[in-house]
Design a protein around this motif. Structure first.
Motif, PDB file in Angstrom:
ATOM      1  N   GLU A 288      21.534  38.509  29.196  1.00 24.89           N
ATOM      2  CA  GLU A 288      21.580  39.729  28.691  1.00 24.89           C
ATOM      3  C   GLU A 288      20.580  39.955  27.260  1.00 24.89           C
ATOM      4  N   THR A 289      20.746  38.732  26.461  1.00 24.68           N
ATOM      5  CA  THR A 289      20.327  38.640  25.245  1.00 24.68           C
ATOM      6  C   THR A 289      18.735  38.229  25.425  1.00 24.68           C
ATOM      7  N   GLY A 290      18.503  37.768  26.371  1.00 23.43           N
ATOM      8  CA  GLY A 290      16.776  37.391  26.384  1.00 23.43           C
ATOM      9  C   GLY A 290      16.577  36.012  26.256  1.00 23.43           C
ATOM     10  N   ALA A 291      17.915  35.032  26.123  1.00 27.17           N
ATOM     11  CA  ALA A 291      17.453  33.653  25.958  1.00 27.17           C
ATOM     12  C   ALA A 291      17.232  32.920  27.211  1.00 27.17           C
ATOM     13  N   LEU A 292      17.937  33.532  28.335  1.00 21.30           N
ATOM     14  CA  LEU A 292      17.472  33.066  29.778  1.00 21.30           C
ATOM     15  C   LEU A 292      17.237  34.253  30.574  1.00 21.30           C
ATOM     16  N   PRO A 293      15.978  34.733  30.373  1.00 21.57           N
ATOM     17  CA  PRO A 293      15.737  35.918  31.091  1.00 21.57           C
ATOM     18  C   PRO A 293      15.798  35.874  32.722  1.00 21.57           C
ATOM     19  N   LYS A 294      15.505  34.648  33.101  1.00 24.91           N
ATOM     20  CA  LYS A 294      15.184  34.484  34.668  1.00 24.91           C
ATOM     21  C   LYS A 294      16.420  34.566  35.511  1.00 24.91           C
ATOM     22  N   LEU A 295      17.548  34.501  34.660  1.00 23.75           N
ATOM     23  CA  LEU A 295      18.572  34.595  35.251  1.00 23.75           C
ATOM     24  C   LEU A 295      18.911  35.519  36.396  1.00 23.75           C
ATOM     25  N   ALA A 296      19.404  35.336  37.541  1.00 27.91           N
ATOM     26  CA  ALA A 296      19.658  36.346  38.467  1.00 27.91           C
ATOM     27  C   ALA A 296      20.733  37.222  38.123  1.00 27.91           C
ATOM     28  N   ASP A 297      20.765  38.672  38.751  1.00 22.67           N
ATOM     29  CA  ASP A 297      21.609  39.249  38.601  1.00 22.67           C
ATOM     30  C   ASP A 297      23.028  38.999  39.213  1.00 22.67           C
ATOM     31  N   SER A 298      23.047  38.108  40.148  1.00 25.10           N
ATOM     32  CA  SER A 298      24.213  37.497  40.691  1.00 25.10           C
ATOM     33  C   SER A 298      24.953  36.690  39.793  1.00 25.10           C
ATOM     34  N   VAL A 299      24.557  36.372  38.739  1.00 21.16           N
ATOM     35  CA  VAL A 299      25.327  35.538  37.623  1.00 21.16           C
ATOM     36  C   VAL A 299      26.141  36.504  37.107  1.00 21.16           C
ATOM     37  N   GLY A 300      27.629  36.017  37.057  1.00 19.43           N
ATOM     38  CA  GLY A 300      28.626  37.032  36.573  1.00 19.43           C
ATOM     39  C   GLY A 300      29.265  37.766  37.580  1.00 19.43           C
ATOM     40  N   MET A 363      49.632  30.454  45.821  1.00 18.83           N
ATOM     41  CA  MET A 363      48.127  30.454  46.031  1.00 18.83           C
ATOM     42  C   MET A 363      47.696  31.090  47.102  1.00 18.83           C
ATOM     43  N   GLY A 364      46.498  31.783  47.316  1.00 16.69           N
ATOM     44  CA  GLY A 364      46.345  32.535  48.473  1.00 16.69           C
ATOM     45  C   GLY A 364      44.840  32.657  48.614  1.00 16.69           C
ATOM     46  N   LEU A 365      44.381  33.687  49.548  1.00 16.20           N
ATOM     47  CA  LEU A 365      43.021  33.792  49.733  1.00 16.20           C
ATOM     48  C   LEU A 365      42.709  35.157  48.776  1.00 16.20           C
ATOM     49  N   GLY A 366      42.212  34.807  47.603  1.00 14.56           N
ATOM     50  CA  GLY A 366      42.104  35.895  46.888  1.00 14.56           C
ATOM     51  C   GLY A 366      40.616  36.399  47.164  1.00 14.56           C
ATOM     52  N   PRO A 367      40.183  37.629  46.761  1.00 12.37           N
ATOM     53  CA  PRO A 367      38.866  38.059  47.103  1.00 12.37           C
ATOM     54  C   PRO A 367      38.101  37.748  45.809  1.00 12.37           C
ATOM     55  N   ALA A 368      36.832  37.983  45.871  1.00 14.73           N
ATOM     56  CA  ALA A 368      35.866  37.509  44.784  1.00 14.73           C
ATOM     57  C   ALA A 368      35.226  38.956  44.353  1.00 14.73           C
ATOM     58  N   LYS A 369      36.414  39.780  43.903  1.00 19.10           N
ATOM     59  CA  LYS A 369      35.678  40.918  43.520  1.00 19.10           C
ATOM     60  C   LYS A 369      35.630  41.128  41.639  1.00 19.10           C
ATOM     61  N   GLY A 370      35.942  39.959  40.964  1.00 16.75           N
ATOM     62  CA  GLY A 370      35.859  40.260  39.770  1.00 16.75           C
ATOM     63  C   GLY A 370      34.480  39.767  39.240  1.00 16.75           C
ATOM     64  N   PHE A 371      34.278  40.520  37.953  1.00 11.35           N
ATOM     65  CA  PHE A 371      32.772  40.480  37.528  1.00 11.35           C
ATOM     66  C   PHE A 371      32.911  40.333  35.998  1.00 11.35           C
ATOM     67  N   PHE A 372      31.621  40.039  35.509  1.00 10.11           N
ATOM     68  CA  PHE A 372      31.547  39.997  33.888  1.00 10.11           C
ATOM     69  C   PHE A 372      30.454  40.852  33.394  1.00 10.11           C
ATOM     70  N   THR A 373      30.846  41.551  32.375  1.00  9.22           N
ATOM     71  CA  THR A 373      29.701  42.474  31.905  1.00  9.22           C
ATOM     72  C   THR A 373      29.605  42.127  30.025  1.00  9.22           C
ATOM     73  N   TYR A 374      28.278  42.230  29.717  1.00 11.98           N
ATOM     74  CA  TYR A 374      28.177  42.118  28.354  1.00 11.98           C
ATOM     75  C   TYR A 374      28.179  43.208  27.534  1.00 11.98           C
ATOM     76  N   ASP A 375      28.862  43.103  26.331  1.00 11.69           N
ATOM     77  CA  ASP A 375      29.010  44.297  25.464  1.00 11.69           C
ATOM     78  C   ASP A 375      28.291  43.967  24.141  1.00 11.69           C
TER      79      ASP A 375
END
Length: 484
Positions: A288-300, A363-375
Motif C-alpha cells: 500500500e505504500t508502494g515499497a512492494l507494488p507488485k504484490l497481489a490483492d490476495s495478500v492480506g 480447535m475446529g474448522l474455522g473459516p478463512a474470512k479474516g482480512f487486513f487493511t492499511y490505514d
C-alpha cells in the motif's frame, strides 16, 4: 547497508527451518528476530511466572496479556508474549529466539486426512507430507507422548479425567505427541528442579527447560553450519524492492525496546517467517505504500483463527485445574454432526479455578474470512474478523454438543475471541505459488503460518503443519538458490 545472500525474518517454525536448510546448503544467511534469546539457566529463573509476572511476560506492554492474566501492571520489556488487538479477534504471538515455540503447549498434532482435504487445496499432496515432511519435523524436534508414569502422577489428574470421561461415553480421546523432554518433567515431579510445566507454567516459557523449543533444536543446528547468524532484538520495520533484490529496514533494540541503532540489510532472497499476523502486516503495508507494488490483492486475505476456543467446565471430579501441563490429552469429536472439534485439557493456573473445574482449548474448522487493511492516517495495518458469522459461531456450537455427549460436568464459558493459532494472510497457491514463492516478486518467499489458506489446520494446532509446509518449501526453493 549490509548484504547477505539470504535473509530470514522470524525464528519460529518457518524461520528456523528455513535457516537450517539454507545453512546446510552453504547459503550465507542472517535470521532477524525481534525478541531476546532466552537460555534456561541453572537457577531456573529465565522466564516470568503467573505467580509473579513481570516485564518478561509480555512484548513491550505495560500490562500482562495472557488469558486470565491480561491486566497486571508490569515493566515494559521485550518479553515473550504479544497480544495483537483486532476487530473481532485478538491474537497471541510469541517473541524471542524460537518464536512461538517458546510459549506454545509443545503439541505437534497432525490433521486427519479427510479434514485436511476440507482446508487445503486438492493439489497439496497429503501423502507427501505424511511420508516426508511431518516425520522430518517430528525427528528434528524430538516428539513423544506422555509416559504412563507421568500420566499416573497426582499432578496430571485433569488429563486422566478427560481420557476417562471419553472412554465412559464411547468417544475418542488420546494423548498428543509433544516436543518435551520427559526426563525433565520427571525431575520437576521429583522436586529436583522447581515446578514449571507441571504447575501449568506454559505461556511465559518453561523454566525447567523441558520444552524442546526451536532455540534448542532447529536453530542450534542451523548455527552449527557456520553459515547462519541469528540476530536477536532486531525488529524489522519495512521491506522494499531494490533492483533484483530487497532491502529490509531494521531497528536494533535494547531489552526495554529502546532503539539503539537503525540499519538496512540487502538480500536477493528474502524469507518471511515472522508469523501469520506480522508477515501479513509487513507485506500489506509494503504494497500500500508502494515499497512492494507488485504484490497481489490476495495478500492480506483468507486469514483465520483456527477455530480456536477457550472453554471452562465445572462439576467434575478432582482435576487439579492449575496443574499438569502442558496440554496433553485431547478429546477428538471429529465426526461431530454440528462441527468437528478437538478439545484439549489445558491447565490455567492464573485463572485460580477451584477443584473440579477444567480448562480446555478447542480447535475446529474455522473459516478463512479474516482480512487486513492499511490505514494511511496511522500508517498501520489492522485485522478484521467476522466474529458473528455463522461459519464462525458454529464451532462453539460443535464444542457444546461434544461436551453434552460426554454427559458430565457443566459448561461455564466458551470464548471465541482469542486465538494463539493464527493462520493465513498470504494464502498458499493464491498469493504465492505452490511452495511459498510470492507471486510477482522473484526472490521473496513466505514460509510461516501466513501460508495456510483455509482458515486453520483442520482441527489441530498448526505448528506441525507449518513446519511440514516449510520443509516442503525449502526442499524446492534451496536448489534454485544454490544453482542460481
Amino acid at each position: 547497508m549490509r548484504d547477505t545472500e539470504a535473509l530470514v525474518i522470524g525464528s519460529g517454525f518457518g524461520g528456523a527451518i528455513a535457516a537450517l536448510r539454507l545453512g546446510e546448503a552453504g547459503v550465507q544467511t542472517i535470521v532477524l528476530e525481534r525478541g531476546r534469546r532466552w537460555p534456561v539457566t541453572e537457577t531456573h529463573d529465565t522466564f516470568a511466572t503467573y505467580d509473579a509476572p513481570d516485564g518478561r511476560a509480555a512484548w513491550l506492554s505495560p500490562v500482562t496479556v495472557a488469558p486470565a492474566q491480561d491486566d497486571v501492571p508490569i515493566d515494559v520489556y521485550t518479553g515473550v508474549l504479544e497480544r495483537v488487538r483486532g476487530a473481532g479477534m485478538d491474537v497471541l504471538a510469541g517473541a524471542g529466539v524460537g518464536g512461538g515455540s517458546l510459549v506454545y503447549n509443545t503439541v505437534l498434532y497432525q490433521p486427519r486426512r479427510d479434514l485436511f482435504a476440507r482446508v487445503f487445496p486438492a493439489w497439496l499432496d497429503y501423502d507427501e507430507l505424511d511420508d516426508l515432511w511431518y516425520p522430518q519435523v517430528r525427528r528434528t524436534v524430538g516428539v513423544s507422548t506422555m509416559p504412563a508414569d507421568v500420566l499416573a502422577h497426582e499432578r496430571y489428574r485433569g488429563q486422566r479425567v478427560l481420557l476417562e470421561e471419553a472412554a465412559a461415553a464411547g468417544m475418542q480421546a488420546r494423548l498428543f505427541e509433544q516436543g518435551l523432554d520427559w526426563d525433565v518433567i520427571r525431575a520437576e515431579l521429583a522436586g529436583d528442579v522447581p515446578a514449571s510445566l507441571i504447575a501449568g507454567q506454559v505461556w511465559y516459557g518453561s523454566n525447567s527447560g523441558a520444552k524442546r523449543s526451536l532455540d534448542r533444536t532447529y536453530l542450534p543446528l542451523a548455527e552449527a553450519t557456520g553459515k547462519v547468524e541469528v540476530l536477536a532484538l532486531h525488529l524489522v520495520t519495512g521491506v522494499r524492492e531494490d533492483g533484483d533484490g530487497y532491502v529490509v529496514s531494521v531497528d536494533e533494540l535494547d531489552d526495554n525496546g529502546r532503539v539503539l541503532a537503525r540499519q538496512e540489510i540487502r538480500t536477493r532472497h528474502l524469507f518471511l517467517a515472522a508469523g501469520s499476523v506480522a508477515t501479513t502486516r509487513l507485506l500489506v503495508r509494503a504494497r500500500e505504500t508502494g515499497a512492494l507494488p507488485k504484490l497481489a490483492d490476495s495478500v492480506g486475505t483468507r486469514w483465520g483463527a483456527n477455530g480456536d476456543l477457550v472453554i471452562i467446565r465445572s462439576g467434575l471430579p478432582p482435576t487439579g485445574p492449575g496443574e499438569g501441563g502442558p496440554a496433553g490429552a485431547v478429546l477428538e469429536d471429529l465426526d461431530n454432526p454440528v462441527a468437528p472439534v478437538a478439545l484439549a485439557c489445558m491447565p490455567i493456573p492464573q485463572a485460580k479455578m477451584p477443584e473440579g473445574f477444567m480448562g480446555l482449548i478447542g480447535m475446529g474448522l474455522g473459516p478463512a474470512k479474516g482480512f487486513f487493511t492499511y490505514d494511511e492516517r496511522t500508517d498501520s495495518v489492522n485485522l478484521t474478523w467476522p466474529a458473528d458469522d455463522p461459519d464462525v459461531t458454529v464451532i462453539a456450537d460443535g464444542a457444546r454438543a461434544a461436551l453434552r455427549r460426554l454427559g458430565t460436568g457443566a459448561i461455564e464459558a466458551v470464548d471465541a475471541s482469542l486465538t494463539g493459532h493464527p493462520c493465513g494472510g498470504v494464502p498458499l497457491g493464491i498469493a504465492t505459488d505452490r511452495y511459498g514463492r510470492v507471486n510477482g516478486c522473484p526472490g521473496l518467499y513466505v514460509v510461516d503460518g501466513a501460508l495456510i489458506p483455509g482458515g486453520g489446520a483442520a482441527c489441530t494446532n498448526p505448528a506441525l503443519t507449518i513446519g511440514a509446509l516449510a520443509e516442503r518449501a525449502l526442499a524446492a526453493i534451496v536448489p534454485d538458490i544454490v544453482e542460481g
